[in-house]
Design a protein around this motif. Structure first.
Motif, mmCIF file in Angstrom:
data_model
loop_
_atom_site.group_PDB
_atom_site.id
_atom_site.type_symbol
_atom_site.label_atom_id
_atom_site.label_comp_id
_atom_site.label_asym_id
_atom_site.label_seq_id
_atom_site.Cartn_x
_atom_site.Cartn_y
_atom_site.Cartn_z
ATOM 1 N N GLY A 109 13.505 82.683 44.052
ATOM 2 C CA GLY A 109 13.562 84.122 44.264
ATOM 3 C C GLY A 109 14.334 84.479 45.525
ATOM 4 O O GLY A 109 14.764 83.605 46.284
ATOM 5 N N ALA A 110 14.527 85.795 45.752
ATOM 6 C CA ALA A 110 15.277 86.250 46.925
ATOM 7 C C ALA A 110 14.999 87.725 47.163
ATOM 8 O O ALA A 110 14.280 88.387 46.388
ATOM 9 C CB ALA A 110 16.767 86.007 46.731
ATOM 10 N N ALA A 111 15.613 88.254 48.218
ATOM 11 C CA ALA A 111 15.434 89.662 48.570
ATOM 12 C C ALA A 111 16.186 90.563 47.599
ATOM 13 O O ALA A 111 16.968 90.087 46.764
ATOM 14 C CB ALA A 111 15.923 89.894 50.005
ATOM 15 N N GLY B 12 18.712 92.716 45.692
ATOM 16 C CA GLY B 12 20.156 92.701 45.550
ATOM 17 C C GLY B 12 20.825 91.381 45.846
ATOM 18 O O GLY B 12 22.059 91.271 45.736
ATOM 19 N N VAL B 13 20.062 90.359 46.219
ATOM 20 C CA VAL B 13 20.629 89.058 46.603
ATOM 21 C C VAL B 13 20.610 88.097 45.416
ATOM 22 O O VAL B 13 19.624 88.011 44.682
ATOM 23 C CB VAL B 13 19.850 88.455 47.786
ATOM 24 C CG1 VAL B 13 20.412 87.078 48.155
ATOM 25 C CG2 VAL B 13 19.890 89.395 48.976
ATOM 26 N N GLY B 14 21.714 87.360 45.244
ATOM 27 C CA GLY B 14 21.784 86.369 44.178
ATOM 28 C C GLY B 14 20.897 85.171 44.453
ATOM 29 O O GLY B 14 20.630 84.821 45.611
ATOM 30 N N VAL B 15 20.403 84.534 43.393
ATOM 31 C CA VAL B 15 19.521 83.368 43.523
ATOM 32 C C VAL B 15 20.010 82.240 42.635
ATOM 33 O O VAL B 15 20.767 82.453 41.678
ATOM 34 C CB VAL B 15 18.066 83.714 43.157
ATOM 35 C CG1 VAL B 15 17.530 84.814 44.052
ATOM 36 C CG2 VAL B 15 17.972 84.126 41.692
ATOM 37 N N ALA B 16 19.558 81.043 42.960
ATOM 38 C CA ALA B 16 19.867 79.868 42.149
ATOM 39 C C ALA B 16 18.676 79.559 41.247
ATOM 40 O O ALA B 16 17.526 79.581 41.694
ATOM 41 C CB ALA B 16 20.173 78.677 43.044
ATOM 42 N N PHE B 17 18.956 79.290 39.984
ATOM 43 C CA PHE B 17 17.943 78.899 39.006
ATOM 44 C C PHE B 17 18.106 77.413 38.677
ATOM 45 O O PHE B 17 19.236 76.914 38.601
ATOM 46 C CB PHE B 17 18.095 79.701 37.711
ATOM 47 C CG PHE B 17 17.701 81.143 37.821
ATOM 48 C CD1 PHE B 17 16.456 81.569 37.391
ATOM 49 C CD2 PHE B 17 18.583 82.087 38.350
ATOM 50 C CE1 PHE B 17 16.099 82.911 37.480
ATOM 51 C CE2 PHE B 17 18.241 83.420 38.439
ATOM 52 C CZ PHE B 17 16.992 83.839 38.003
ATOM 53 N N THR B 18 16.991 76.735 38.469
ATOM 54 C CA THR B 18 17.017 75.351 37.999
ATOM 55 C C THR B 18 16.543 75.336 36.553
ATOM 56 O O THR B 18 15.415 75.759 36.250
ATOM 57 C CB THR B 18 16.106 74.447 38.832
ATOM 58 O OG1 THR B 18 16.561 74.458 40.195
ATOM 59 C CG2 THR B 18 16.161 73.009 38.315
ATOM 60 N N ILE B 19 17.404 74.887 35.657
ATOM 61 C CA ILE B 19 17.084 74.905 34.227
ATOM 62 C C ILE B 19 16.107 73.786 33.888
ATOM 63 O O ILE B 19 16.248 72.646 34.348
ATOM 64 C CB ILE B 19 18.368 74.777 33.386
ATOM 65 C CG1 ILE B 19 19.280 75.981 33.649
ATOM 66 C CG2 ILE B 19 18.041 74.682 31.898
ATOM 67 C CD1 ILE B 19 20.588 75.942 32.896
ATOM 68 N N ASP B 20 15.105 74.127 33.104
ATOM 69 C CA ASP B 20 14.108 73.159 32.651
ATOM 70 C C ASP B 20 14.778 72.044 31.860
ATOM 71 O O ASP B 20 15.837 72.235 31.245
ATOM 72 C CB ASP B 20 13.060 73.875 31.792
ATOM 73 C CG ASP B 20 11.918 72.975 31.388
ATOM 74 O OD1 ASP B 20 11.115 72.619 32.266
ATOM 75 O OD2 ASP B 20 11.852 72.629 30.198
ATOM 76 N N PRO C 74 12.244 87.746 41.242
ATOM 77 C CA PRO C 74 11.017 87.150 41.779
ATOM 78 C C PRO C 74 11.049 85.628 41.751
ATOM 79 O O PRO C 74 11.838 85.015 41.024
ATOM 80 C CB PRO C 74 9.933 87.682 40.845
ATOM 81 C CG PRO C 74 10.640 87.851 39.539
ATOM 82 C CD PRO C 74 12.031 88.300 39.891
ATOM 83 N N ALA C 75 10.175 85.017 42.535
ATOM 84 C CA ALA C 75 10.026 83.563 42.506
ATOM 85 C C ALA C 75 9.348 83.159 41.203
ATOM 86 O O ALA C 75 8.376 83.786 40.773
ATOM 87 C CB ALA C 75 9.203 83.106 43.703
ATOM 88 N N ILE C 76 9.866 82.131 40.564
ATOM 89 C CA ILE C 76 9.313 81.633 39.290
ATOM 90 C C ILE C 76 9.004 80.158 39.482
ATOM 91 O O ILE C 76 9.902 79.306 39.503
ATOM 92 C CB ILE C 76 10.308 81.834 38.135
ATOM 93 C CG1 ILE C 76 10.681 83.313 38.005
ATOM 94 C CG2 ILE C 76 9.730 81.307 36.833
ATOM 95 C CD1 ILE C 76 11.795 83.581 37.010
ATOM 96 N N ALA C 77 7.732 79.832 39.685
ATOM 97 C CA ALA C 77 7.330 78.452 39.979
ATOM 98 C C ALA C 77 7.268 77.588 38.728
ATOM 99 O O ALA C 77 7.716 76.436 38.731
ATOM 100 C CB ALA C 77 5.985 78.451 40.691
#
Length: 472
Positions: free
Chosen positions: A78-80, A82-90, A163-166
């Motif tokens: 997740g991030a603030a 308007g900020v881009g985030v990195a996703f890790t694919i399952d 949002p953060a996705i655990a």
């Protein structure tokens, strides 16, 4: 030699008891055999299949397309806003495709991913109620294939934050967008899945002595050809044929492929390699949908609605056969009766000097545009097989699609179930045999034998449209 003394007639009235001592009465036997348990052949499964196909191999295959429209499953810190985030694919969303497959050789592989740069994604919130007004929309800005693969995405609205996705969650791709004068996105491919099953060899034998073969009996027995005669061997032969057909029927319903090498090797060592076919129920349980209901409340309207929601997501058939055990069938009748407003009987409306009847059975019901034709599947309640003491089949049911599809190549209608049988590739004649053998001419044994043999197996299509209802 003098004869023993015989006193001749004596003082005794003639009655039934007296004549019986000399075994003089002609017994009365009804020549018609009472079939107390009916035909006793379990044929419900084969009747449902209908379609058949000749094959010339012990193993038969077909291909089924996988899902075409893509979906992502990933995690992110997740991030603030308007900020881009990195996703890790399952791991389920990352595939390794061999680049050096035959005839090129080698073992180089490349990792591929689901998302592409420029695609628009819909991310659900991790807290609160999920609804149309609080999804986060973002655009994919970078994709890095690997193990695991990653991608970056930025919110379209500068006031929203991803949002953060655990725990890996599903993310929907809803479109794509590209700038003027930009190049084309990366290519996308869709896979097909190979489905395989096997023929299984079924056999049966009946034997009778030549003496008994020619003996007459009091009762007329029916042979396998439907003709009657007063020879018991006709019944014995017909009984074995029914057992042979019933075992084949149950196997097509319950069969499981052989995966125990100890068993396979033992047969192979003996010179008799063996293959088993996978039946309908294991096929549904492994590749279809399930509906588990509470034993106390029974399979009710809520369970039916959940099943419809599930098969609708799986592109299920609008018309389905619900083949149920007797207990579940009666339970569904009671559930539907309870939900039927006003009831089915209004007292006082009958003229009781005429015949009146009440039907407590529901043959069909409809939920959410899906129609279920309910049929009591007698095999699930048969006392000698699946209805045996302690077995749960009477409380279970199969949901089988009844719609037809068309073969993409030939345009012919296809079914979701098919019986495959071994046939001569030149004549098309089925390799199903029934032979009567005079053993006396072979080894001097004074008997006749009847042999039955068939090589067949089940083929199932689009198991995503099937379901199995059970207690859970």
């Amino acid at each position: 030699m003098a004869l023993n003394y015989q006193g001749g007639s004596f003082a005794r009235r003639g009655d039934y008891n007296y004549v019986t001592t000399m075994d003089l009465h002609d017994p009365e036997y009804d020549s018609e055999l009472t079939e107390a348990f009916g035909n006793q052949m379990l044929t419900g499964m084969l009747q449902m299949i209908g379609a058949e196909k000749a094959v010339s191999s012990l193993e038969y295959n077909h291909f089924e397309e996988e899902r075409i429209y893509p979906k992502i499953k990933a995690t992110t810190a997740g991030a603030a806003a308007g900020v881009g985030v990195a996703f890790t694919i399952d791991a389920a969303g990352t595939l390794a495709i061999p680049e050096n497959a035959s005839p090129y050789g080698g073992n180089v592989s490349s990792n591929i991913t689901v998302p592409r740069v420029g695609e628009l994604i819909l991310i659900k919130p991790t807290t609160g109620t999920v609804s149309a007004d609080n999804y986060i929309r973002a655009i994919v800005t970078a994709v890095v294939p690997g193990a695991p693969s990653t991608f970056s995405a930025t919110p379209l609205d500068a006031t929203e934050s991803i949002p953060a996705i655990a725990a890996a969650t599903e993310i929907v791709i809803y479109g794509n967008a590209h700038g003027e004068g930009s190049g084309q996105p990366g290519a996308r491919q869709t896979r097909v899945t190979k489905k395989t099953n096997n023929l299984q060899i079924f056999k049966g034998t009946y034997e009778v002595t030549s003496t008994e073969r020619d003996m007459l009996s009091y009762v007329d027995f029916k042979g396998t050809d439907g003709k009657s005669g007063k020879m018991y061997y006709l019944k014995g032969e017909a009984d074995e044929y029914k057992n042979f057909m019933s075992q084949k029927e149950l196997n097509l319903l319950l069969g499981e492929k052989l995966s125990n090498n100890a068993v396979s090797n033992a047969y192979a060592t003996a010179g008799n390699p063996i293959a088993l076919t996978e039946g309908l129920i294991p096929s549904i349980l492994s590749g279809g949908n399930t509906s588990a209901y509470n034993a106390g409340t029974g399979w009710d309207k809520q369970d039916a609605e959940e099943l419809v929601k599930t098969i609708d997501k799986q592109k299920g058939a609008k018309n389905n056969l619900l083949a149920a055990g007797m207990s579940l069938s009666l339970g569904i009748d009671n559930t539907l009766a309870d939900y039927k407003s006003g009831g089915s009987i209004v007292y006082g409306n009958y003229t009781f000097d005429q015949d009146a009847s009440v039907n407590f059975q529901f043959d069909k019901f409809k939920v959410g545009e899906y129609t279920f034709s309910k049929k009591t599947f007698e095999t699930f309640n048969d006392l000698q097989s699946l209805g045996a003491d302690g077995y749960g089949f009477t409380n279970e049911a199969m949901v089988i699609p009844m719609d037809q599809t068309r073969d993409a190549g030939s345009g012919e209608k296809t079914n979701f179930l098919r019986l495959c049988y071994l046939a001569n590739p030149q004549t098309g004649e089925r390799n199903r045999r029934s032979e009567i053998i005079d053993n006396f001419a072979i080894d001097g044994k004074d008997t006749y034998s009847v042999f039955y043999k068939d090589s067949c197996g089940l083929e199932t299509f689009a198991m995503n449209k099937f379901a199995y209802i059970k207690q859970g």
